[in-house]
Design a protein around this motif. Structure first.
Motif, short mmCIF file in Angstrom:
data_model
loop_
_atom_site.label_atom_id
_atom_site.label_comp_id
_atom_site.label_asym_id
_atom_site.label_seq_id
_atom_site.Cartn_x
_atom_site.Cartn_y
_atom_site.Cartn_z
N CYS A 194 0.83 -1.20 0.00
CA CYS A 194 0.00 0.00 0.00
C CYS A 194 0.87 1.26 0.00
O CYS A 194 1.60 1.51 0.96
CB CYS A 194 -0.92 0.02 1.22
N ASP A 228 -5.87 -0.04 -9.33
CA ASP A 228 -4.97 -1.00 -8.67
C ASP A 228 -4.03 -1.67 -9.66
O ASP A 228 -2.90 -2.04 -9.30
CB ASP A 228 -5.80 -2.06 -7.94
N ALA A 231 -1.08 0.63 -9.80
CA ALA A 231 -0.52 1.12 -8.55
C ALA A 231 0.94 0.72 -8.40
O ALA A 231 1.75 1.46 -7.82
CB ALA A 231 -1.33 0.58 -7.36
N PHE A 266 -1.65 -1.12 -4.12
CA PHE A 266 -2.78 -0.23 -3.87
C PHE A 266 -2.24 1.15 -3.51
O PHE A 266 -1.20 1.27 -2.87
CB PHE A 266 -3.64 -0.77 -2.73
N THR A 268 -3.30 4.47 -1.46
CA THR A 268 -4.27 4.74 -0.41
C THR A 268 -4.09 6.13 0.21
O THR A 268 -3.03 6.75 0.09
CB THR A 268 -4.14 3.70 0.72
N ASN A 310 -9.33 3.88 -0.67
CA ASN A 310 -8.69 2.61 -1.00
C ASN A 310 -8.04 1.92 0.20
O ASN A 310 -7.03 1.24 0.05
CB ASN A 310 -7.64 2.80 -2.10
N GLU A 313 -10.04 -1.88 0.23
CA GLU A 313 -9.73 -2.76 -0.89
C GLU A 313 -8.55 -3.71 -0.66
O GLU A 313 -8.63 -4.89 -1.04
CB GLU A 313 -9.51 -1.93 -2.16
N PRO A 314 -7.44 -3.26 -0.04
CA PRO A 314 -6.36 -4.22 0.21
C PRO A 314 -6.77 -5.38 1.10
O PRO A 314 -6.37 -6.53 0.87
CB PRO A 314 -5.28 -3.36 0.89
N TRP A 317 -8.98 -7.71 -0.90
CA TRP A 317 -8.16 -8.48 -1.84
C TRP A 317 -7.49 -9.65 -1.13
O TRP A 317 -7.49 -10.78 -1.62
CB TRP A 317 -7.11 -7.57 -2.48
#
Length: 328
Positions: A194, A228, A231, A266, A268, A310, A313-314, A317
């Motif tokens: 991230c 993503d 990223a 990602f 963020t 975001n 989302e991690p 995932w």
């Protein structure tokens, strides 16, 4: 470590996720932002503390960001915190005599474990450094998901990302090799890398120069984002502006120790961008959501409402990857 069934319920699975990043990279702020982001989504996913101290810290982090509009105070000493992220996801299984693929919903509990040392303590006290590293490696060894926070502003100022990565990965690889847990010679974890502080001017400008900015048409505020899928490109570019010039070694070290299909990237922001109070949307001419605190030199205040970008989302995932099973 295989997933275990919490509460003995069939179909329910539980996984461990460890948080990792240099001291001061924003791990606790990320967790407070995650709680706020889940509340804004209004879905079934939620965070619960596993002990009174972790519950109190979760409340403090969330209140600090959302109600007091201030960043959480720095860690004093070493904090060990444990939360559980609860919700539902899906996985694909083979069903019946013909082994046809079928999507099934599954209740998932994700253990979030954090060892967060005070930056000064970590730098100056060798015995404390050994304790922190030992606890962190224990968390990583007993997890199958990792949230790795890369703070590009810190890397620009101090350039210590590789320093805080190389020893941990070496020790972790040695332990897991000794216990025959490596997969294809690499660590078995899924790792969500991230890039934090997307709301910072220099980070946003770098993404803009790389032509990576997009807007989600369903976002009522019109915040910019980085897909993503791209990223990792921003991560690689930001590694080029390390104070020490060693961030590219950190990037390569991660790629050496984790399989490509197990690495996710990602971009963020814990606090998000400022929302124009007149238009209630993002204004590219006035987007900074933090300002210097006039009463506390060197500290920042959050300017407006917190809209994390975001940070959910991690975790999702990682949950999907771990629920899908090995090799998926």
């Amino acid at each position: 470590m295989a997933p275990i069934s919490p509460n003995g319920n069939a179909g329910d699975v539980q996984y461990g996720v460890a948080m990792w990043g240099a001291p001061g990279s924003g791990k606790t702020t990320f967790l407070g932002a995650l709680n706020i982001a889940l509340a804004r989504q209004g879905g079934a996913w939620r965070i619960v503390g596993k002990d009174p101290a972790s519950t109190e810290m979760l409340t403090r982090l969330t209140t600090s960001l959302a109600a007091e509009r201030s960043f959480p105070q720095g860690t004093q000493g070493i904090e060990h915190c444990h939360w559980v992220l609860m919700g539902n996801t899906h996985r694909v299984v083979r069903h019946g005599f013909l082994k046809m693929k079928k999507r099934e919903h599954v209740a998932v509990s994700v253990n979030l474990d954090l060892v967060d040392p005070q930056g000064k303590l970590y730098s100056n006290d060798m015995s404390a450094r050994d304790v922190v590293r030992g606890d962190l490696i224990h968390n990583l060894e007993n997890s199958r998901g990792i949230i790795f926070l890369f703070d590009p502003i810190r890397e620009f100022r101090y350039g210590d990302g590789f320093e805080h990565t190389v020893g941990v990965l070496n020790d972790l690889a040695q332990r897991m090799s000794a216990s025959r847990q490596l997969v294809g010679g690499r660590l078995p974890h899924y790792i969500a890398v991230c890039v934090t502080k997307f709301d910072e001017v220099r980070v946003l400008q770098t993404a803009e120069k790389l032509d990576l900015l997009i807007t989600d048409p369903n976002d009522q505020f019109g915040f910019p984002r980085v897909d993503d899928a791209y990223a990792g490109d921003l991560f690689a570019q930001l590694c080029q502006v390390s104070q020490s010039g060693n961030a590219d070694l950190m990037l390569n070290y991660l790629r050496q120790h984790f399989a490509p299909e197990r690495i996710g990237h990602f971009v963020t922001s814990a606090i998000g961008f400022h929302v124009d109070p007149l238009t209630n949307v993002y204004n590219p001419e006035d987007f900074q959501n933090h300002l210097p605190d006039p009463g506390k030199p060197g500290q920042m205040l959050i300017r407006g409402t917190v809209h994390p970008i975001n940070v959910v989302e991690p975790i999702m995932w990682l949950a999907r990857k771990m629920a899908a099973g090995p090799g998926r």
